[in-house]
Enzyme design. Structure first.
Site, PDB file in Angstrom:
ATOM      1  N   GLY A 163      11.210   0.471  -7.196  1.00  0.00           N
ATOM      2  CA  GLY A 163      10.246   1.119  -8.102  1.00  0.00           C
ATOM      3  C   GLY A 163      10.965   1.976  -9.120  1.00  0.00           C
ATOM      4  N   ARG A 173      12.187  -5.797  -7.244  1.00  0.00           N
ATOM      5  CA  ARG A 173      12.416  -5.762  -5.787  1.00  0.00           C
ATOM      6  C   ARG A 173      12.803  -7.189  -5.417  1.00  0.00           C
ATOM      7  NH1 ARG A 173      10.134  -0.831  -4.237  1.00  0.00           N
ATOM      8  NH2 ARG A 173       8.272  -0.207  -5.383  1.00  0.00           N
ATOM      9  N   SER A 174      14.058  -7.398  -5.075  1.00  0.00           N
ATOM     10  CA  SER A 174      14.557  -8.763  -4.896  1.00  0.00           C
ATOM     11  C   SER A 174      14.468  -9.247  -3.450  1.00  0.00           C
ATOM     12  CB  SER A 174      16.013  -8.841  -5.362  1.00  0.00           C
ATOM     13  OG  SER A 174      16.548 -10.107  -5.073  1.00  0.00           O
ATOM     14  N   ASP A 220      15.589   3.635  -0.866  1.00  0.00           N
ATOM     15  CA  ASP A 220      16.184   3.255   0.422  1.00  0.00           C
ATOM     16  C   ASP A 220      16.397   1.749   0.586  1.00  0.00           C
ATOM     17  OD1 ASP A 220      13.466   2.934   0.563  1.00  0.00           O
ATOM     18  OD2 ASP A 220      13.271   3.677   2.611  1.00  0.00           O
ATOM     19  N   THR A 273      14.058   7.430  -7.286  1.00  0.00           N
ATOM     20  CA  THR A 273      12.723   7.111  -6.757  1.00  0.00           C
ATOM     21  C   THR A 273      11.843   8.344  -6.916  1.00  0.00           C
ATOM     22  OG1 THR A 273      11.432   6.761  -4.724  1.00  0.00           O
ATOM     23  CG2 THR A 273      13.646   7.603  -4.409  1.00  0.00           C
ATOM     24  N   ASP A 276       9.656   9.143  -4.827  1.00  0.00           N
ATOM     25  CA  ASP A 276       9.177   9.543  -3.494  1.00  0.00           C
ATOM     26  C   ASP A 276       9.923  10.728  -2.861  1.00  0.00           C
ATOM     27  OD1 ASP A 276       7.417   7.478  -3.741  1.00  0.00           O
ATOM     28  OD2 ASP A 276       8.366   6.168  -2.271  1.00  0.00           O
ATOM     29  N   ARG A 312       4.669   5.775  -0.125  1.00  0.00           N
ATOM     30  CA  ARG A 312       4.316   4.844   0.946  1.00  0.00           C
ATOM     31  C   ARG A 312       4.614   5.421   2.326  1.00  0.00           C
ATOM     32  NH1 ARG A 312       6.373  -0.515  -1.277  1.00  0.00           N
ATOM     33  NH2 ARG A 312       8.149   0.857  -1.526  1.00  0.00           N
TER      34      ARG A 312
END
Ligand code: F6P
Length: 327
Positions: free
Chosen positions: A15, A76-77, A107, A130, A132, A176
């Protein structure tokens, strides 16, 4: 120059977060300052696998310090999680004689970076990008400050209309697995209650608290709900509260991806700049499989395995303060 390191690639993964561009700028400029040849990888690990590289020079990072998103794009692979994907990525780096990779992400991105460098002869350095704030080894992640300020600004606006209509709002924020955004923005915006994944949420206690507020002559209210709360998102929590309490007309707002965009705050730009330089200086000094973070305002290198697996402690005192002030 670092032992055996001449060419360094940088990518953004997972993200996006405000400040990623300031960080790319710092990595590229400090890399060039120390004599490395600098490369950018487009669209994270997917771009690495496909060989989507671009040579970065001093001017390719001009006028981006103030911009949200990431000029290198992010993804996001799924493929990079496979052996075959990692092998392809390594071949792409080898073809270009790139010896080190700087990964700006969260992470999941760090787990990938660690496994990659364990399997192949490539130095990696992680930078915490991030919103988050959920990485161990840094007090703050790049983008978190801007995101929490965005949330506070939005809730201030919701407060106006909540007050005008005597309504109770449930506001869902991102995170999340982590409640840092909810906890800090919830205090800053003066929410009546804060629901996060790290602590047990009791709908009964929430209802009790809301009833108490009503008895204390509150005419409107704001409850902030982290998307990862075990009772569900804001819609679910509102539905459960409604079953027990009809003291207010209730509304739900999900802030969503608005939290990820926008011009980075001063704090995030400085953080991104410091850590970008730290990544390059770490590589120069022979560090690898580390994340550069800031603890007590000092640059610290933490093994990627710890940064991605461990969680910083939630500050209980913030909860205590919020309970005292939300009566
Ligand atoms: O990891 C950052 C984050 O913004 C989380 O807070 C959120 O749950 C997730 O990304 C959303 O991801 P996506 O943009 O892929 O839906």
């Amino acid at each position: 120059m670092g032992v055996n390191i001449y060419k360094v690639a940088v990518l953004t993964s997972g993200g996006d977060s405000p400040g990623m561009n300031a960080c790319i700028r710092a990595v590229v400029r400090s890399g060039i300052h120390y004599g490395f040849e600098m490369w950018g990888v487009v669209r994270g690990y997917d771009g690495l696998i496909k060989g989507d590289f671009k040579k970065m020079d001093l001017r390719s990072v001009s006028n981006i310090i103030n911009r949200g998103g990431t000029i290198l794009k992010s993804a996001r692979s799924e493929e990079f999680r496979t052996e075959a994907g990692m092998e392809k990525a390594f071949q792409q780096l080898k073809e270009r004689s790139i010896d080190a990779l700087v990964v700006i992400g969260g992470d999941g991105s760090f787990k990938g970076a660690y496994h990659f460098s364990e399997k192949y002869d490539i130095a990696v350095m992680g930078l915490p990008g991030t919103i988050d704030n959920d990485l161990y080894g840094t007090d703050f992640t790049i983008g978190y400050d801007t995101a929490t300020n965005t949330v506070v600004e939005c809730i201030d606006k919701i407060r106006d209309t909540a007050d005008a209509h005597n309504r109770l709002f449930f506001i869902e924020v991102m995170g999340r697995d982590a409640g840092y955004i909810a906890l800090n923005a919830g205090i800053a915006a003066g929410c009546e209650d804060i629901l996060i994944p790290e602590t047990k949420t009791s709908i009964d206690d929430l209802v009790k608290n809301l009833k108490k507020g009503r008895a204390n002559r509150k005419t409107s209210g704001l409850v902030i709900v982290s998307e990862g709360d075990e009772e569900g998102g804001a819609y679910e929590v509102a539905r459960k509260v409604k079953e027990q309490f009809d003291g207010y007309e209730m509304k739900v707002t999900v802030l969503g991806h608005i939290q990820r965009g926008g011009s980075p705050s001063c704090f995030d730009r400085v953080l991104a700049s410091r850590l970008g330089v730290a990544a390059i200086e770490g590589l120069r000094n022979g560090e690898s499989r580390m994340m550069a973070g800031l603890i007590n305002n000092k640059v610290v290198y933490t093994p990627l395995t710890q940064a991605s697996k461990m969680h910083s402690e939630m500050d209980d005192d913030l909860f205590r303060i919020s309970k005292i002030l939300s009566i």
